[in-house]
Design a protein around this motif. Structure first.
Motif, PDB file in Angstrom:
ATOM      1  N   SER A  61     -13.131  -4.575   9.879  1.00 17.23           N
ATOM      2  CA  SER A  61     -12.738  -3.751  10.914  1.00 17.23           C
ATOM      3  C   SER A  61     -11.321  -3.462  10.601  1.00 17.23           C
ATOM      4  CB  SER A  61     -12.205  -4.039  12.534  1.00 17.23           C
ATOM      5  OG  SER A  61     -13.275  -4.654  13.239  1.00 17.23           O
ATOM      6  N   PHE A  62     -10.266  -4.174   9.908  1.00 16.27           N
ATOM      7  CA  PHE A  62      -9.068  -3.849   8.862  1.00 16.27           C
ATOM      8  C   PHE A  62      -9.104  -3.018   8.684  1.00 16.27           C
ATOM      9  CE2 PHE A  62      -7.846  -9.106   8.923  1.00 16.27           C
ATOM     10  CZ  PHE A  62      -7.584  -8.970  10.477  1.00 16.27           C
ATOM     11  N   ASN A 104      -2.803   1.504  -1.777  1.00 15.53           N
ATOM     12  CA  ASN A 104      -3.992   0.759  -2.204  1.00 15.53           C
ATOM     13  C   ASN A 104      -4.164  -0.265  -1.231  1.00 15.53           C
ATOM     14  OD1 ASN A 104      -5.962   2.539  -3.584  1.00 15.53           O
ATOM     15  ND2 ASN A 104      -4.814   1.747  -5.672  1.00 15.53           N
ATOM     16  N   SER A 105      -3.301  -1.022  -0.574  1.00 16.95           N
ATOM     17  CA  SER A 105      -2.840  -2.076   0.174  1.00 16.95           C
ATOM     18  C   SER A 105      -2.995  -1.852   1.675  1.00 16.95           C
ATOM     19  CB  SER A 105      -1.625  -2.549  -0.111  1.00 16.95           C
ATOM     20  OG  SER A 105      -1.876  -2.958  -1.621  1.00 16.95           O
ATOM     21  N   LYS A 125       2.986  -9.673   7.582  1.00 14.49           N
ATOM     22  CA  LYS A 125       2.837 -10.591   8.012  1.00 14.49           C
ATOM     23  C   LYS A 125       3.192 -10.932   6.847  1.00 14.49           C
ATOM     24  CE  LYS A 125      -0.948 -13.472  10.360  1.00 14.49           C
ATOM     25  NZ  LYS A 125      -1.990 -13.173  10.321  1.00 14.49           N
ATOM     26  N   VAL A 126       3.915 -12.106   6.352  1.00 14.28           N
ATOM     27  CA  VAL A 126       4.440 -12.384   5.551  1.00 14.28           C
ATOM     28  C   VAL A 126       3.044 -14.149   4.948  1.00 14.28           C
ATOM     29  CG1 VAL A 126       6.719 -11.640   5.067  1.00 14.28           C
ATOM     30  CG2 VAL A 126       6.232 -13.973   6.360  1.00 14.28           C
ATOM     31  N   HIS A 127       2.879 -14.869   6.139  1.00  8.25           N
ATOM     32  CA  HIS A 127       1.791 -15.885   5.959  1.00  8.25           C
ATOM     33  C   HIS A 127       0.314 -15.240   5.961  1.00  8.25           C
ATOM     34  CE1 HIS A 127       6.040 -17.527   6.823  1.00  8.25           C
ATOM     35  NE2 HIS A 127       5.974 -18.101   5.481  1.00  8.25           N
ATOM     36  N   LEU A 128      -0.187 -15.401   5.028  1.00  3.47           N
ATOM     37  CA  LEU A 128      -2.118 -14.824   5.435  1.00  3.47           C
ATOM     38  C   LEU A 128      -2.614 -15.680   6.525  1.00  3.47           C
ATOM     39  CD1 LEU A 128      -2.641 -11.789   2.705  1.00  3.47           C
ATOM     40  CD2 LEU A 128      -1.654 -11.847   4.884  1.00  3.47           C
ATOM     41  N   PHE A 129      -3.135 -15.462   6.977  1.00  2.08           N
ATOM     42  CA  PHE A 129      -4.184 -16.590   7.541  1.00  2.08           C
ATOM     43  C   PHE A 129      -5.944 -16.763   6.943  1.00  2.08           C
ATOM     44  CE2 PHE A 129      -7.015 -17.065  11.694  1.00  2.08           C
ATOM     45  CZ  PHE A 129      -7.125 -18.122  11.805  1.00  2.08           C
ATOM     46  N   ASP A 130      -4.993 -17.505   6.545  1.00  2.76           N
ATOM     47  CA  ASP A 130      -6.311 -18.764   4.751  1.00  2.76           C
ATOM     48  C   ASP A 130      -6.213 -20.171   5.911  1.00  2.76           C
ATOM     49  OD1 ASP A 130      -6.075 -15.685   4.352  1.00  2.76           O
ATOM     50  OD2 ASP A 130      -5.498 -16.591   2.172  1.00  2.76           O
ATOM     51  N   ILE A 131      -7.570 -20.063   6.508  1.00  4.86           N
ATOM     52  CA  ILE A 131      -7.507 -21.264   7.036  1.00  4.86           C
ATOM     53  C   ILE A 131      -9.127 -21.839   6.232  1.00  4.86           C
ATOM     54  CG2 ILE A 131      -5.384 -21.602   8.379  1.00  4.86           C
ATOM     55  CD1 ILE A 131      -7.608 -21.977  10.753  1.00  4.86           C
ATOM     56  N   THR A 146      -2.995  -8.032   2.445  1.00  5.00           N
ATOM     57  CA  THR A 146      -1.503  -8.282   1.505  1.00  5.00           C
ATOM     58  C   THR A 146      -0.389  -8.727   1.615  1.00  5.00           C
ATOM     59  OG1 THR A 146      -2.160  -6.427  -0.521  1.00  5.00           O
ATOM     60  CG2 THR A 146      -0.296  -7.370  -0.299  1.00  5.00           C
ATOM     61  N   ALA A 147       0.525  -9.582   1.742  1.00  2.75           N
ATOM     62  CA  ALA A 147       1.322 -10.027   2.650  1.00  2.75           C
ATOM     63  C   ALA A 147       2.806  -9.818   2.207  1.00  2.75           C
ATOM     64  CB  ALA A 147       1.456 -11.516   2.272  1.00  2.75           C
ATOM     65  N   GLY A 148       3.109  -9.469   3.118  1.00  5.92           N
ATOM     66  CA  GLY A 148       4.317  -8.637   3.614  1.00  5.92           C
ATOM     67  C   GLY A 148       5.569  -9.453   2.560  1.00  5.92           C
ATOM     68  N   GLN A 149       6.429  -9.558   1.813  1.00  7.18           N
ATOM     69  CA  GLN A 149       7.387  -9.496   0.986  1.00  7.18           C
ATOM     70  C   GLN A 149       8.763  -9.954   1.559  1.00  7.18           C
ATOM     71  OE1 GLN A 149       6.985 -11.044  -1.427  1.00  7.18           O
ATOM     72  NE2 GLN A 149       4.594  -9.450  -1.811  1.00  7.18           N
ATOM     73  N   ASP A 150       9.060  -9.327   2.564  1.00  3.56           N
ATOM     74  CA  ASP A 150      10.303  -9.875   3.355  1.00  3.56           C
ATOM     75  C   ASP A 150      10.764  -9.953   4.752  1.00  3.56           C
ATOM     76  OD1 ASP A 150      11.619  -7.935   1.475  1.00  3.56           O
ATOM     77  OD2 ASP A 150      10.416  -6.403   1.685  1.00  3.56           O
ATOM     78  N   LEU A 151      11.916 -11.167   4.493  1.00  6.23           N
ATOM     79  CA  LEU A 151      11.680 -10.679   6.230  1.00  6.23           C
ATOM     80  C   LEU A 151      12.272 -10.054   7.778  1.00  6.23           C
ATOM     81  CD1 LEU A 151      12.129 -13.610   4.500  1.00  6.23           C
ATOM     82  CD2 LEU A 151      13.891 -14.437   6.100  1.00  6.23           C
ATOM     83  N   THR A 152      12.575  -9.959   8.562  1.00  2.33           N
ATOM     84  CA  THR A 152      12.498  -8.746   9.217  1.00  2.33           C
ATOM     85  C   THR A 152      13.005  -8.734  10.811  1.00  2.33           C
ATOM     86  OG1 THR A 152       9.840  -7.839   8.921  1.00  2.33           O
ATOM     87  CG2 THR A 152      11.375  -6.842  10.457  1.00  2.33           C
TER      88      THR A 152
END
Ligand SMILES: O=C(O)CCC(=O)C(=O)O
Length: 293
Positions: A61-62, A104-105, A125-131, A146-152
């Motif tokens: 769905s994403f 493309n991301s 989201k900087v830490h992708l949910f891969d478990i 794709t993971a984000g690169q910045d703190l917010t």
């Protein structure tokens, strides 16, 4: 505490809108809008939405529900609704998350709107949910996202807010950096599941709050046992002593609760962790610098 936002309410009502989410995007947007309006009518000055609230939480769905936030307008109906409702109700809105298309991301993105409806910050989201917990739950967000690169960290009418999305809550360094940057409140839209939710959801929120002596607010989708990903629910507000101030079960509901930032200083005086750290033994390094957005 580090430099505070220029001027903000130290005491206000927050609303956590735990929404039911279906495959019908227009319905999800209308329902989110109605929940925000009702929360504002009840006096909320800050409203939070859940992680991935405009469509199902799944890799299939994403792409389908993704919005081009930079293009706006028809390319981003969820984004436009949030901006519009924040402006018309003059509230700060931490817009949960939606899938965002950029080039493309795809990203899992939380947009924060000021009470003028303008986008004040955007957290990818900087830490992708891969478990992979065999027989229980396997999910690989990195298949599509794709993971984000910045703190917010965002300065708003309701204080300085650090943003994380769901799995981001597991990484205490992120919360510590937000606290070091002067955040009063950490907001984590999140959708834990039936395996990790019961064990970790409240534990992690209380740990982030107690360790950093600040407020933590989470907002989850309501549980739908017929969906491929069954969310735990249990949106919660935690205070700077690690205490649960307000929470709910798994059905659709809105929590309205009071935040009083004076409790942060009080707790930090009672328990002066900040002055007791052993910088000679360990140190926190903010590699992106100390500027906040
Ligand atoms: O960390 C977990 O157990 C759940 C995380 C999650 O569902 C997410 O990041 O979307």
């Amino acid at each position: 505490m580090a430099a505070a936002a220029s001027s903000f309410r130290p005491q206000f009502k927050v609303a956590l809108c735990q929404l039911s989410v279906t495959a019908d995007k227009a319905r999800n947007i209308a329902r989110a809008r109605a929940a925000i309006e009702s929360a504002a009518a009840d006096g909320a000055k800050l409203v939070l939405l859940p992680e991935i609230w405009n469509g199902p939480y799944s890799n299939e769905s994403f792409p389908e529900y993704a919005e081009d936030i930079e293009a706006g307008g028809d390319a981003a109906p969820s984004f436009s609704m949030m901006s519009d409702v924040a402006r018309s109700l003059q509230i700060t809105l931490v817009g949960g998350s939606i899938s965002e298309r950029s080039g493309n991301s795809l990203y899992n993105t939380c947009c924060v709107f000021g009470s003028d409806g303008k986008l004040k910050g955007k957290h990818r989201k900087v830490h992708l949910f891969d478990i992979d917990i065999p027989g229980k739950i396997t999910f690989q967000e990195s298949k599509t996202l794709t993971a984000g690169q910045d703190l917010t960290v965002v300065d708003t009418d309701v204080g300085r807010i650090g943003i994380g999305i769901c799995y981001d809550i597991r990484f205490q360094e992120l919360a510590m950096l937000y606290a070091a940057r002067g955040a009063h409140l950490l907001c984590y839209p999140g959708a834990f599941n039936m395996t990790t939710g019961p064990l970790h959801w409240e534990l992690l929120q209380r740990a982030r709050a107690a360790d950093n002596q600040l407020f933590v607010a989470t907002c989850a989708p309501a549980r739908d046992t017929s969906s491929s990903y069954v969310a735990w629910g249990h949106s919660t507000l935690v205070g700077p002593f690690g205490e649960v101030i307000a929470t709910t079960e798994h059905d659709e509901s809105t929590i309205i609760a009071e935040i009083d930032y004076s409790l942060i200083e009080q707790r930090r005086q009672f328990l002066p962790l900040r002055h007791q750290r052993r910088g000679d033994l360990y140190q926190l390094v903010d590699v992106q610098g100390s500027g906040s957005k």
